[in-house]
Write an enzyme that holds these catalytic residues in place. Structure first.
Site, PDB file in Angstrom:
ATOM      1  N   ARG A 195       4.841  -6.513   5.680  1.00  0.00           N
ATOM      2  CA  ARG A 195       5.219  -6.350   4.276  1.00  0.00           C
ATOM      3  C   ARG A 195       6.496  -5.535   4.114  1.00  0.00           C
ATOM      4  O   ARG A 195       7.100  -5.544   3.037  1.00  0.00           O
ATOM      5  CB  ARG A 195       4.078  -5.703   3.493  1.00  0.00           C
ATOM      6  N   GLY A 200     -12.042  -0.648   1.287  1.00  0.00           N
ATOM      7  CA  GLY A 200     -13.395  -0.589   1.823  1.00  0.00           C
ATOM      8  C   GLY A 200     -14.158   0.539   1.158  1.00  0.00           C
ATOM      9  O   GLY A 200     -13.633   1.640   0.981  1.00  0.00           O
TER      10      GLY A 200
END
Length: 452
Positions: free
Chosen positions: A18, A144
């Site tokens: 990215r 998460g």
């Protein structure tokens, strides 16, 4: 936690796609230091017995940089990209199995505080086999979730795609860092299971594995901003802004005046004394030290320079690597220096380049002076003695020496050494033709009139 009973494992094998860069993510800089350098420096705060950096096979540049940070840093290679658990396994041979703690986190978490690492280690020293770093997310989407029991001890880490509707409502999220009691490290890493979906191994399985073995787990919760990892250029800009804010606050608290703090940029290794005034739009590159009672005027750029007590620099000055300013020296507007010693009380006030040179104490360098240090192949040295005066618009062609107290007449091109206390004038003799200008104008005006 006892001294030197901690091993730090830094996971730096990610490509950082990215970032859209040929440079590995962990080598991108914030506040003049690569992200990996920040993480290693933070790790040193717990006085570890060793630091292990996990890299990918093609990351020789990352390995070389890591090893340059000190003999206490070792590197290992994750042969193939098979998840964070596999990356941690790559360090097994470098992690001892005697009592102590292993802390591992990502090489892009440049904002984590040393106290957080210490707290994770302390939790393991107090009996936790696994300590998870967590944070309360303002928006937990894509993170998460950290599922804990009623006492706040982690039960498991659940990725969002695998989470139930109730678990997705949780805002306590996995911060990506863990501490593991060293005596359990090898066993727990060896028990990781391969993900059926990806074929990879994940360290997020460790709390659940530890609980299954009857081991205790703990969680350390810190602010979301501290756990921030850099995954994009936008993230890098955010990390830069946070680090600059910390540096500005540090210098303000240490007796430095910043006229417009948000416009001044520092590096992590910048050193500044007391009663220093820094005007707006000043940039400090790596390797700058500033003594007491110095003024750095607006729009100046300093890199690899040492500025002595009581100096004045700028505005619009550029001090390049190797510049050393003695006490009370002055560097004025539009002056550039490089690998130059400007001794005590010397003045280089405006529109001048001084490179590969010494300017002696109390010497005065006139506007437009240039030390011509490069012949197209090699750099040469210019030595200007104490108390010397170099007139405006002079060129000193190195190698050359101007003796103590000597004068160089304005407009001179000096190619030979000048004796102490001598006057050197090296320019064409002035000639004058009376009436020439008037005749020239008359002839040009007549020519133009004829053309019209």
């Amino acid at each position: 936690m006892k001294k030197n009973d901690t091993t730090i494992v830094i996971l730096a094998a990610g490509k950082g796609t990215r970032m859209k860069s040929s440079l590995p993510k962990v080598l991108h800089e914030a506040a003049g230091r690569p992200l990996l350098g920040h993480v290693v420096e933070i790790s040193k705060a717990v006085d570890p017995s060793g630091i292990v950096v996990v890299v990918a096979p093609s990351m020789d540049d990352v390995a070389e940089y890591a090893q340059s940070l000190g003999d206490f840093v070792q590197t290992c290679v994750q042969a193939s990209p098979k998840g964070t658990g596999d990356a941690a396994r790559s360090a097994l041979e470098l992690v001892p199995s005697d009592p102590g703690t292993v802390v591992f986190f990502n090489g892009d978490t440049a904002l984590i505080e040393p106290e957080t690492i210490k707290a994770m280690c302390d939790a393991c020293s107090a009996g936790a086999a696994v300590t998870v770093l967590g944070f309360e997310a303002a928006d937990p989407t894509n993170y998460g979730r950290l599922v804990c029991d009623a006492g706040g001890a982690p039960l498991r880490i659940v990725e969002e795609k695998d989470a139930s509707a109730e678990e997705r409502k949780l805002t306590l999220c996995n911060g990506g860092a863990m501490a593991i009691a060293r005596e359990h490290f090898h066993d727990l890493l060896g028990s990781l299971s391969e993900s059926p979906a990806s074929g990879e191994y994940y360290i997020t399985e460790l709390p659940e594995l530890a609980r299954a073995k009857g081991l205790r787990c703990a969680a350390i919760v810190r602010p979301e901003a501290e756990i921030f990892g850099v995954d994009s250029r936008e993230d890098l800009a955010f990390a830069e802004s946070v680090l600059q804010g910390k540096l500005r606050k540090k210098f303000l608290n240490n007796g430095v005046t910043l006229r417009e703090p948000q416009s001044v940029y520092f590096c992590m290794d910048t050193e500044i004394g007391r009663d220093v005034v820094i005007e707006p739009q000043v940039v400090f590159g790596p390797g700058v030290s500033i003594g007491d009672n110095v003024t750095i005027k607006a729009f100046s750029h300093l890199e690899g320079a040492s500025v002595g007590e009581g100096c004045s620099v700028g505005p619009f000055a550029r001090l390049r690597p190797g510049t050393v300013l003695g006490e009370g020296a002055k560097i004025g507007n539009f002056v550039e220096t490089k690998k130059a010693s400007i001794e005590a009380g010397a003045k280089v006030s405006h529109l001048t380049y001084i490179g590969d040179a010494r300017v002696g104490a109390d010497a005065n360098i006139g506007a437009g002076t240039i030390t011509c240090n490069y012949d197209g192949f090699n750099k040469h040295f210019t030595d200007i003695g104490a108390g010397a005066f170099v007139g405006s618009n002079s060129s000193l062609v190195a190698p050359v020496k101007v003796g103590d107290g000597a004068y160089v007449g304005s407009g001179s091109v000096v190619t030979r050494d000048v004796e102490a206390d001598a006057l050197a004038v090296a320019r064409g003799q002035q000639a004058e033709k009376p009436g020439w200008a008037a005749r020239f104008r008359k002839a040009q005006q007549a020519r133009k009139a004829k053309k019209d």
